[in-house]
Design an enzyme around this catalytic site. Structure first.
Site, mmCIF file in Angstrom:
data_model
loop_
_atom_site.group_PDB
_atom_site.id
_atom_site.type_symbol
_atom_site.label_atom_id
_atom_site.label_comp_id
_atom_site.label_asym_id
_atom_site.label_seq_id
_atom_site.Cartn_x
_atom_site.Cartn_y
_atom_site.Cartn_z
ATOM 1 N N LYS A 8 0.843 -1.199 0.000
ATOM 2 C CA LYS A 8 0.000 0.000 0.000
ATOM 3 C C LYS A 8 0.877 1.249 0.000
ATOM 4 C CE LYS A 8 -3.994 -1.739 2.639
ATOM 5 N NZ LYS A 8 -5.021 -1.559 1.599
ATOM 6 N N ARG A 41 -10.450 -11.469 1.869
ATOM 7 C CA ARG A 41 -11.285 -12.547 1.315
ATOM 8 C C ARG A 41 -10.583 -13.901 1.400
ATOM 9 N NH1 ARG A 41 -11.632 -9.263 -4.187
ATOM 10 N NH2 ARG A 41 -11.364 -7.625 -2.635
HETATM 11 N N1 BES Z 1 -8.141 -3.654 4.289
HETATM 12 C C1 BES Z 1 -8.323 -3.256 2.950
HETATM 13 C C2 BES Z 1 -9.627 -2.493 2.736
HETATM 14 C C3 BES Z 1 -9.736 -1.153 3.386
HETATM 15 C C4 BES Z 1 -9.431 -0.023 2.659
HETATM 16 C C5 BES Z 1 -10.178 -1.022 4.682
HETATM 17 C C6 BES Z 1 -9.575 1.207 3.242
HETATM 18 C C7 BES Z 1 -10.298 0.216 5.253
HETATM 19 C C8 BES Z 1 -10.002 1.321 4.536
HETATM 20 C C9 BES Z 1 -8.341 -4.473 2.029
HETATM 21 O O1 BES Z 1 -7.580 -5.543 2.441
HETATM 22 C C10 BES Z 1 -7.813 -4.024 0.719
HETATM 23 O O2 BES Z 1 -6.692 -3.598 0.672
HETATM 24 N N2 BES Z 1 -8.636 -4.117 -0.315
HETATM 25 C C11 BES Z 1 -8.256 -3.705 -1.612
HETATM 26 C C12 BES Z 1 -8.799 -4.724 -2.588
HETATM 27 C C13 BES Z 1 -8.291 -4.553 -3.975
HETATM 28 C C14 BES Z 1 -6.810 -4.870 -4.039
HETATM 29 C C15 BES Z 1 -9.072 -5.481 -4.880
HETATM 30 C C16 BES Z 1 -8.851 -2.338 -1.868
HETATM 31 O O3 BES Z 1 -9.951 -2.062 -1.420
HETATM 32 O O4 BES Z 1 -8.174 -1.537 -2.494
HETATM 33 ZN ZN ZN Z 2 -5.534 -5.390 1.848
#
Ligand code: BES
Ligand code: ZN
Ligand code: ZN
Length: 510
Positions: free
Chosen positions: A291, A365
């Protein structure tokens, strides 16, 4: 750890509010005047400050506003906080929850040790909120507003009271009985929610999968109807929980699957079993699909779904509804290292289905799919999962609501009904075939990322493939888990989902 979370106790008393000794007396005021005769009498004894406040435009009884007045010995309490309740005909449980939270928040800020609350006395048959519901909402609001997360601040104990004794007041004996009944329930759910907020607020160097499992064991040891077992890495490998193992393999803190079982007294083989599954990524760096740095610290909150399940199991075990509940909390830390899972990997999950990893940041997931499939083998015919799953859900419904998806209309309706009662808002989104199609891989059964659009829906559609055969619903709480706080609340976790899941289970057990 330097100090403990504030200790809140809630009582109910029939009393003349003017004679109650308290550091702060909260008095409810609707836009058309004091909430009840007793509240009107307090105003009168003080010389009618409400009229002056209104003339000056300082306080008009609007919801989420308040005005402090000093009593100069005219009544037994040292301060009165008039708390706005909004329009009288629009009162609901949320009005009372928020008013009590505001009063408790201010009480703690002013180091008050005792708080009296005269907020609501349902009058007449058309009363919009029953007294029992009111007692519950007020007790929950007190716990919510009094909460602070300052266990790592050296001087914190000097800045606030360490204990708050709150007393819900009413002028009538018969009202007191119903209020008390509700308040006893509310005190339990409030304490569970505060516990969850602390667990969620604790950083990732303190809460790892192993320490979270230890906390769950500690909790279960303190409640007779709750049992906890933990699958460690060796057992996860033996059971072939490929999803949880893949996400956890890059971290020095190995993954766990925490299983909490609540069995009511007298449960038979026919008593239904409901599974509550919560995502507990103790830190989500994104893994190899790292990230961006900005805001990454908030990813300690990526365990909030699992914590909501932990908190709900605590409340449920204390409230003892007549239904079996299994809480499953897959816990892992998503980190980049030489041992991490990678984009391109094909992971065989517990269900046997294979998943092509396209992005290691779509890890939630991957742990949930194993826990959901495992819940089915433990006999859960109904499964509700809760997770900070996708940024896309926050884009879709904002940061004040959670997304709600599932494969069973009546389950969706039950969750919506619980949500209306607790004020933890949900918004129903689709996850049908169109979205399942987007999750199909050319080289495995599924892939872990869909296309560009509908990210919350494709994530849910992915999970739906592991829930087949059970009634299943999914709550994506990404927005509310992390950014829920406003200036009237303690910063950090709001403990979203604890009261919602508890209310949902209580309704099943009736
Ligand atoms: N934990 C994150 C989702 C999230 C984002 C929670 C912002 C709280 C605030 C999750 O694991 C994630 O990173 N999801 C990705 C999925 C994508 C790579 C398909 C996302 O939402 O960008
Ligand atoms: Zn994530
Ligand atoms: Zn995540």
């Amino acid at each position: 750890m330097k100090n403990r979370i504030i200790d809140v106790s809630v009582n109910t008393r029939r009393a003349d509010a003017a004679a109650v000794k308290a550091d702060l007396l909260a008095v409810g005021v609707f836009e058309d005047g004091p909430c009840c005769a007793a509240a009107a009498s307090v105003n009168k004894t003080l010389g009618g400050p409400l009229k002056r406040l209104k003339q000056l435009g300082d306080f008009e009884g609007k919801a989420q506003t308040s005005a402090m007045v000093y009593t100069d010995g005219k009544i037994a309490a040292s301060r009165v906080l008039f708390v706005g309740l909004g329009p009288r005909d629009k009162t609901d449980v949320q009005t009372l929850f928020k008013a009590a939270a505001l009063a408790a928040h201010q009480a703690v800020d002013r180091k008050a040790k005792t708080l009296g609350l005269l907020l609501y006395c349902a009058q007449g048959k058309a009363a919009p909120v029953s007294l029992e519901q009111a007692g519950q909402a007020i007790a929950e609001g007190i716990g919510f507003g009094a909460y602070r997360y300052d266990e790592y601040i050296e001087q914190a104990a000097k800045k606030r009271a360490s204990k708050l004794t709150a007393t819900i007041l009413t002028a009538e004996a018969k009202t007191a009985v119903a209020l008390k009944k509700g308040a006893a329930i509310g005190a339990i759910t409030a304490a569970a929610q505060s516990y969850a907020r602390t667990m969620a607020n604790r950083p990732a160097n303190v809460i790892t999968p192993a320490t979270l499992a230890a906390e769950a064991k500690k909790l279960a040891a303190s409640i007779p109807s709750l049992r906890c077992s933990v699958l460690e890495q060796k057992q996860l490998s033996a059971k072939k929980m490929g999803g949880i193992l893949a996400v956890g393999q890059g971290s020095a803190n190995p993954p766990r699957l925490i299983v909490l079982e609540y069995k009511p007294a007298g449960a038979s083989a026919k008593t239904p079993v409901i599974g509550l599954v919560g995502k507990a990524i103790t830190f989500d760096s994104g893994g190899i699909s790292l990230k961006p740095g900005q805001g990454m610290e908030d990813m300690k909150f990526d365990k909030s779904g699992g914590i909501a399940v932990l908190g709900a199991m605590r409340a449920i075990a204390h409230l003892e509804p007549h239904v079996n509940v299994i809480g499953l909390i897959p816990a892992a830390e998503n980190m980049p290292s030489g041992a991490s899972y990678r984009p391109g990997d094909i992971v065989t999950t517990y269900s046997g289905k294979t998943v092509e990893i396209q992005n290691t940041d779509a890890e939630g997931r991957m742990i949930l799919c194993d826990a959901i499939a495992y819940a089915k083998t433990l006999g859960c015919r109904t499964i509700v999962d809760m997770a900070t799953l996708t940024g896309a859900c926050v884009v879709a419904v904002g940061a004040k609501r959670a997304g709600l998806m599932g494969n069973d209309e009546s389950l969706i309706e039950q969750l919506k009904a619980a949500s209306v009662k607790t004020g933890e808002r949900l918004w129903h989104l689709p996850c049908d075939d169109e979205f399942v199609e987007a999750m199909k891989s050319k080289i495995a059964d599924l892939k872990n990322v869909g296309g560009k659009w509908g990210g919350a829906c494709t994530a849910a559609a992915f999970l739906s493939q592991f829930a087949q055969g059970a009634k299943w619903a999914h709550i994506d709480m990404a927005g509310v888990g992390v950014w829920g706080a406003d200036e009237k609340q303690a910063p950090g976790s709001i403990g979203f989902g604890v009261r919602l899941l508890t209310e949902f289970i209580r309704a099943q057990g009736k």
